[in-house]
Design a protein around this motif. Sequence first.
Motif, mmCIF file in Angstrom:
data_model
loop_
_atom_site.group_PDB
_atom_site.id
_atom_site.type_symbol
_atom_site.label_atom_id
_atom_site.label_comp_id
_atom_site.label_asym_id
_atom_site.label_seq_id
_atom_site.Cartn_x
_atom_site.Cartn_y
_atom_site.Cartn_z
ATOM 1 N N ILE A 177 5.887 6.910 -12.016
ATOM 2 C CA ILE A 177 5.910 5.670 -12.798
ATOM 3 C C ILE A 177 7.260 5.586 -13.502
ATOM 4 N N GLY A 178 8.094 4.675 -13.048
ATOM 5 C CA GLY A 178 9.422 4.473 -13.622
ATOM 6 C C GLY A 178 9.916 3.106 -13.192
ATOM 7 N N ILE A 179 11.142 2.789 -13.525
ATOM 8 C CA ILE A 179 11.714 1.518 -13.089
ATOM 9 C C ILE A 179 13.234 1.667 -13.023
ATOM 10 N N GLY A 180 13.883 0.827 -12.233
ATOM 11 C CA GLY A 180 15.331 0.921 -12.076
ATOM 12 C C GLY A 180 15.702 2.232 -11.421
ATOM 13 N N GLY A 181 16.647 2.943 -12.021
ATOM 14 C CA GLY A 181 17.088 4.206 -11.460
ATOM 15 C C GLY A 181 16.011 5.269 -11.426
ATOM 16 N N SER A 182 14.988 5.135 -12.250
ATOM 17 C CA SER A 182 13.881 6.093 -12.248
ATOM 18 C C SER A 182 12.891 5.829 -11.129
ATOM 19 N N PHE A 210 10.434 15.821 5.901
ATOM 20 C CA PHE A 210 10.473 17.061 5.130
ATOM 21 C C PHE A 210 9.404 17.103 4.036
ATOM 22 N N VAL A 211 8.618 16.039 3.915
ATOM 23 C CA VAL A 211 7.607 15.957 2.860
ATOM 24 C C VAL A 211 6.421 16.849 3.195
ATOM 25 N N HIS A 212 5.866 17.497 2.194
ATOM 26 C CA HIS A 212 4.677 18.333 2.370
ATOM 27 C C HIS A 212 3.587 17.507 3.062
ATOM 28 N N PRO A 213 3.057 17.984 4.185
ATOM 29 C CA PRO A 213 2.127 17.152 4.966
ATOM 30 C C PRO A 213 0.829 16.811 4.246
ATOM 31 N N ALA A 214 0.484 17.565 3.219
ATOM 32 C CA ALA A 214 -0.773 17.292 2.511
ATOM 33 C C ALA A 214 -0.554 16.526 1.214
ATOM 34 N N LEU A 215 0.711 16.133 0.935
ATOM 35 C CA LEU A 215 1.006 15.388 -0.286
ATOM 36 C C LEU A 215 1.294 13.927 0.030
ATOM 37 N N SER A 216 0.759 13.030 -0.774
ATOM 38 C CA SER A 216 1.074 11.604 -0.657
ATOM 39 C C SER A 216 1.826 11.182 -1.911
ATOM 40 N N LEU A 217 2.956 10.519 -1.711
ATOM 41 C CA LEU A 217 3.788 10.049 -2.823
ATOM 42 C C LEU A 217 3.596 8.546 -3.005
ATOM 43 N N HIS A 218 3.448 8.141 -4.255
ATOM 44 C CA HIS A 218 3.277 6.721 -4.589
ATOM 45 C C HIS A 218 4.272 6.374 -5.700
ATOM 46 N N PHE A 219 4.774 5.147 -5.675
ATOM 47 C CA PHE A 219 5.755 4.712 -6.668
ATOM 48 C C PHE A 219 5.302 3.406 -7.305
ATOM 49 N N VAL A 220 5.252 3.403 -8.626
ATOM 50 C CA VAL A 220 4.861 2.226 -9.400
ATOM 51 C C VAL A 220 6.010 1.888 -10.335
ATOM 52 N N SER A 221 6.481 0.645 -10.283
ATOM 53 C CA SER A 221 7.594 0.253 -11.150
ATOM 54 C C SER A 221 7.345 -1.077 -11.848
ATOM 55 N N ASN A 222 6.777 -2.030 -11.154
ATOM 56 C CA ASN A 222 6.654 -3.387 -11.677
ATOM 57 C C ASN A 222 5.606 -3.445 -12.780
ATOM 58 N N VAL A 223 5.912 -4.158 -13.849
ATOM 59 C CA VAL A 223 4.927 -4.334 -14.918
ATOM 60 C C VAL A 223 3.763 -5.221 -14.460
ATOM 61 N N ASP A 224 3.947 -5.925 -13.369
ATOM 62 C CA ASP A 224 2.861 -6.684 -12.758
ATOM 63 C C ASP A 224 1.719 -5.726 -12.421
ATOM 64 N N GLY A 225 0.540 -5.977 -12.987
ATOM 65 C CA GLY A 225 -0.596 -5.083 -12.789
ATOM 66 C C GLY A 225 -1.018 -4.928 -11.344
ATOM 67 N N HIS A 226 -0.635 -5.858 -10.480
ATOM 68 C CA HIS A 226 -0.963 -5.708 -9.061
ATOM 69 C C HIS A 226 -0.324 -4.459 -8.463
ATOM 70 N N ASP A 227 0.801 -4.054 -9.026
ATOM 71 C CA ASP A 227 1.497 -2.890 -8.490
ATOM 72 C C ASP A 227 0.673 -1.625 -8.695
#
Length: 531
Positions: A142-147, A161-178
Amino acid sequence: MNTPRCDLTQAWAALRGHYEAHGRAFDLREAFARDPGRFDALGVEAPGMFADLSKNRIDAASMKLLLDLASECRLEKRRDAMLAGAAINTTEDRAVLHTALRAPRGQGPFSDEVHGVLDAMLAYVESVRDMRTSGIRHIVNIGIGGSDLGPQMAVLALEAFVHPALSLHFVSNVDGHDITSVLRHLRPAETLFVIASKTFTTQETMGNAQAAKAWFAAHGGTDTAKHFVATTTNVAAAAQFGIDTTFGFWDWVGGRYSLWSAIGLPIALAIGADNFRALLAGAHAMDGHFATAPLAKNLPVLLGLIDVWYRNFHGFTSRSVAPYHQGLKRLPAYLQQLEMESNGKCVDLDGNALPFATSPVVWGEPGTNGQHAYFQMLHQGTDVIPVEFLLVKHPTHDLADQHTKLLANGLAQAQALMLGQRTDQAMAQRAPTAAKSLAPDIVARHRTFPGNRPSTTLLLERLTPHSLGALIAMYEHRVYTSGALWGINSFDQWGVELGKALCSDLLPRMASGDTQGLDASTSGLLRRLLD
């Protein structure tokens, strides 16, 4: 630092004269016909990549004048000051030392502090990646811009190269749909939230962090300290939130240059400690190239000089980035912030209004998708838009035929932009989809391509943590090069602040409906939203 602004130099005047005499009418096809060695002369080797600059509207004379401009603007002195830790961010009185974040132990400023945080962060990373004890399967940054932009771009680029059992998710927008679209697929016991905010006060990030914490509690989550970690310098605020584990960084780390710092935690969680160190090593290799290579063979410098040539003499207003690798699909978005936030300035270091243009608009999509979207405009539109092709020689999949087609498409697009197609060539071809009622000469004019449209091709052997690190660092130094010549501060972002301040004024009005003192447009829109 006493350095002249580019437009006040003798080299600038010479470039203007050269452009009028030779640059305006420069034709790439004629240049290749005159010089069979053009490709070799304008090919540049740098750590992790080869750059073909030969399809740009430059020749030996223009490059000499551009290098004279760099010399007269004392680019090397400015570069060295940045690398040494001088406070070149003059409006905030700060050093600019993202290069120190990837310097080997004992070889850069603040080395003990940098490697202390790095070692602690990577030890934590390996404990989380030990899923038998951590139980973590999902990482939500959970970050925004450069984060957000840097970590998200890098994780997608290094998917192999990502760990096969890990899922990465990114949330940045203040819009609750994100955030709601991410949370609905998760379970608290398997989820680690990374809250990335230097001050732990960023409006969008803290709004999403509070939403994540509320979801965590509502769905039976316990032990906030285990499932939330922060990359921040505000340890007290993080502790008040319920976070015990924090990794900090320094005021000489700008947001859009921060993925090498603790902000890179989600990257490290995805690819592991060794691969994260390889990412840093690749960037450091490019730092060495930027610091020591002669300017005439210094890739970030040459690209920055070409950017100035195109922006200020040819008048090109944008550049399209076309990565022919699906993993680099977020690279254009990352570069938008890196370049446009850094160099989208209208005053020089002394606050004087600039009489020339600065940052171009940077945009793009992965090939071959872009070919079926906006390449029509690149080939036949009324604006000339330089294109940057990125090709990766070896894929990480075994679909050899598809990769061959991908590379062939990239080469063909660069070739087509340069060569174009004359009307007589189009007349000699059959166009099966053309209307039969149209005269052949009319059809041929519709199928004429002007050509002489410039492009750069960057070729990577493989997309690895090391080569990605080098690629990102190359772009950082390129942006600094053009900004230094323009005489601007590439490391502040006051343009972001005004909207934030006005939003703080509007938020209570959203509750009260008070429109007193607002302009008519904002007042009218506010009333419509509240009705």
